[in-house]
Write an enzyme that holds these catalytic residues in place. Sequence first.
Site, PDB file in Angstrom:
ATOM      1  N   CYS A   1       6.154  -0.378   7.444  1.00 30.30           N
ATOM      2  CA  CYS A   1       5.779   0.806   6.676  1.00 30.30           C
ATOM      3  C   CYS A   1       6.965   1.231   5.821  1.00 30.30           C
ATOM      4  CB  CYS A   1       5.377   1.937   7.627  1.00 30.30           C
ATOM      5  SG  CYS A   1       4.893   3.452   6.768  1.00 30.30           S
ATOM      6  N   LEU A   2       6.691   1.558   4.574  1.00 33.82           N
ATOM      7  CA  LEU A   2       7.773   1.974   3.673  1.00 33.82           C
ATOM      8  C   LEU A   2       8.425   3.268   4.160  1.00 33.82           C
ATOM      9  CD1 LEU A   2       6.050   1.163   0.260  1.00 33.82           C
ATOM     10  CD2 LEU A   2       7.854  -0.150   1.386  1.00 33.82           C
TER      11      LEU A   2
ATOM     12  N   HIS B   1      -4.150   1.397   8.049  1.00 31.49           N
ATOM     13  CA  HIS B   1      -2.764   1.886   8.080  1.00 31.49           C
ATOM     14  C   HIS B   1      -2.606   3.050   7.090  1.00 31.49           C
ATOM     15  CE1 HIS B   1       1.784   1.160   7.963  1.00 31.49           C
ATOM     16  NE2 HIS B   1       1.579   1.868   6.870  1.00 31.49           N
ATOM     17  N   GLU B   2      -3.128   2.872   5.887  1.00 32.98           N
ATOM     18  CA  GLU B   2      -3.006   3.918   4.860  1.00 32.98           C
ATOM     19  C   GLU B   2      -3.817   5.152   5.226  1.00 32.98           C
ATOM     20  OE1 GLU B   2      -0.706   3.457   2.968  1.00 32.98           O
ATOM     21  OE2 GLU B   2      -0.539   1.289   3.048  1.00 32.98           O
TER      22      GLU B   2
ATOM     23  N   GLN C   1       3.308   9.880   1.315  1.00 34.55           N
ATOM     24  CA  GLN C   1       4.600   9.185   1.405  1.00 34.55           C
ATOM     25  C   GLN C   1       5.543   9.570   0.269  1.00 34.55           C
ATOM     26  OE1 GLN C   1       2.547   5.167   2.243  1.00 34.55           O
ATOM     27  NE2 GLN C   1       4.467   4.993   3.358  1.00 34.55           N
TER      28      GLN C   1
ATOM     29  N   GLY D   1       0.843  -1.194   0.000  1.00 34.95           N
ATOM     30  CA  GLY D   1       0.000   0.000   0.000  1.00 34.95           C
ATOM     31  C   GLY D   1       0.873   1.236   0.000  1.00 34.95           C
TER      32      GLY D   1
ATOM     33  N   HIS E   1      -2.052   7.446   7.435  1.00 34.37           N
ATOM     34  CA  HIS E   1      -1.106   8.334   6.748  1.00 34.37           C
ATOM     35  C   HIS E   1      -1.784   9.641   6.336  1.00 34.37           C
ATOM     36  CE1 HIS E   1       2.599   6.057   6.419  1.00 34.37           C
ATOM     37  NE2 HIS E   1       1.999   5.012   5.910  1.00 34.37           N
TER      38      HIS E   1
HETATM   39  O1  GNR Z   1       4.054  -2.706   2.551  1.00 37.74           O
HETATM   40  C1  GNR Z   1       3.424  -2.559   3.597  1.00 37.74           C
HETATM   41  N1  GNR Z   1       3.112  -3.643   4.353  1.00 37.74           N
HETATM   42  C2  GNR Z   1       2.265  -3.599   5.441  1.00 37.74           C
HETATM   43  C3  GNR Z   1       2.240  -4.689   6.287  1.00 37.74           C
HETATM   44  C4  GNR Z   1       1.410  -4.704   7.372  1.00 37.74           C
HETATM   45  C5  GNR Z   1       0.583  -3.641   7.630  1.00 37.74           C
HETATM   46  C6  GNR Z   1       0.595  -2.534   6.794  1.00 37.74           C
HETATM   47  C7  GNR Z   1       1.438  -2.519   5.704  1.00 37.74           C
HETATM   48  S1  GNR Z   1       1.430  -1.148   4.646  1.00 37.74           S
HETATM   49  C8  GNR Z   1       3.056  -1.204   4.048  1.00 37.74           C
HETATM   50  C9  GNR Z   1       3.253  -0.169   2.980  1.00 37.74           C
HETATM   51  C10 GNR Z   1       3.096   1.208   3.579  1.00 37.74           C
HETATM   52  O2  GNR Z   1       3.905   1.735   4.285  1.00 37.74           O
HETATM   53  N2  GNR Z   1       1.989   1.845   3.334  1.00 37.74           N
HETATM   54  O3  GNR Z   1       1.755   3.042   3.867  1.00 37.74           O
HETATM   55 NI    NI Z   2       2.881   3.079   5.718  1.00 34.93          NI
END
Ligand code: GNR
Ligand code: NI
Length: 174
Positions: A94-95, A136-137, A51, A46, A140
Site C-alpha cells: 500500500c502506498l 483494497h481500495e 490517501q 490504485g 480505504h
Molecule cells: O500499488 C499498489 N499495489 C497493490 C498490490 C497488491 C494489492 C493492492 C495494491 S494497491 C497499491 C496502491 C495502494 O495503496 N492503493 O490504495
Molecule cells: Ni492502499
Amino acid sequence: MTVKTILTEPNKILRKVSLPVEKVGKEEQHLMNDMLETMYDAKGIGLAAIQIGIPKRIIVMDLSKEGEKKEPRYFVNPIIKNKNSNLSKYLEGCLSVPDQFAEVNRPSNCEVEYLDYHGNKKILKADGLLATCIQHEMDHLEGILFIDYLSKLKKSMIIKKLSKQKSKEDRVVL
Ligand code: GNR
Ligand code: NI
C-alpha cells in the site's frame, strides 16, 4: 494535473470514513486527474482519495503493465454487489504503508457498481488482481488498511517501523 503528497500510516486521516459524491462534476474530475498523476508518480496500481487527504468515495486504478498502453479506471461511490466466498491470497502492499508487504485473503471475485469519470452508472465483474485491488481500495473508503488484517504483533511491528521512519524523515527536514 498535480502530483499530491500521499499520506502514510500512522495518520488519523487514513482512518476516516469517506463520504459519497453527490455529483461527478468538474471538481471531482480534477481530483481524479490529480489522483491518477499521483498514483503513476508513486508507481502504484490504485489510489483512494483519502490517501491524498480527501474523504470522498473516489478511487483510481491502472493495472496495465509498464511500457504498455495505460488503462486508467475511475470508480466513484463504488458498491460491492456480490462477493465470491472463495478466498484468494495475494501479497499486498500500500502506498500509505510504504515498503511493507503481507499476504491477505480476500474474495477472489466481486461485482462492483459505481459511477465512471463521466458520472455514468457502470457494473464491473472483477477477478484476479482487479478484484483484490478494488477491495483494497474500497477498504480505504472505510478507513481500513491491509495491515488491519494481520496479527496484532505483525501490525504493531509495521506501525513501529513506519513511525521510526517518519521521525527520521522529520529530522532530515529540520
Ligand atoms: O500499488 C499498489 N499495489 C497493490 C498490490 C497488491 C494489492 C493492492 C495494491 S494497491 C497499491 C496502491 C495502494 O495503496 N492503493 O490504495
Ligand atoms: Ni492502499
